[in-house]
Scaffold this motif. Structure first.
Motif: not given
Length: 122
Positions: A1-30
């Protein structure tokens, strides 16, 4: 995988985790369940090397992130048994129209009268 695709994958991964923190704020199980699911899906597709498939998976990841942002609403139960919805700015809001049954006068003409089944062969 080239570096541009790798950057996109890591960006998507980080964005999903940031969204998870915002959406499920205060719900430890979720928060824990979402973290495990995100990590599991990325680990499952770790060995995908075809650029087209990687792009499709990244696009799917961003679609999941959009659904989480716009569709998930948390309901928190208060002490008196009433639930309070935690609706964020990005949550999609639709028109809320109260239920109004049809008046009996409108239903009447459309009712079918029941008849005894006749034998089609007679």
């Amino acid at each position: 995988m080239n570096s541009e695709l790798r950057r996109q994958v890591l960006g998507c991964f980080k964005q999903l985790h940031r969204t998870r923190l915002r959406v499920f704020d205060g719900d430890t199980n979720a928060l824990i369940a979402a973290r495990l699911k995100i990590n599991e899906e990325f680990a499952k597709n770790r060995n995908v090397s075809d650029a087209e498939n990687v792009k499709k998976l990244v696009e799917f990841g961003y679609q999941v992130e959009e659904v989480l942002c716009k569709s998930v609403v948390q309901a928190v139960q208060r002490d008196d048994g009433v639930y309070r919805a935690r609706i964020r700015e990005e949550t999609t809001r639709l028109d809320n129209k109260p239920y109004s049954p049809m008046p009996e006068t409108l239903i009447g003409p459309f009712k079918k009268k029941r008849t005894k089944c006749s034998d089609p062969e007679k």
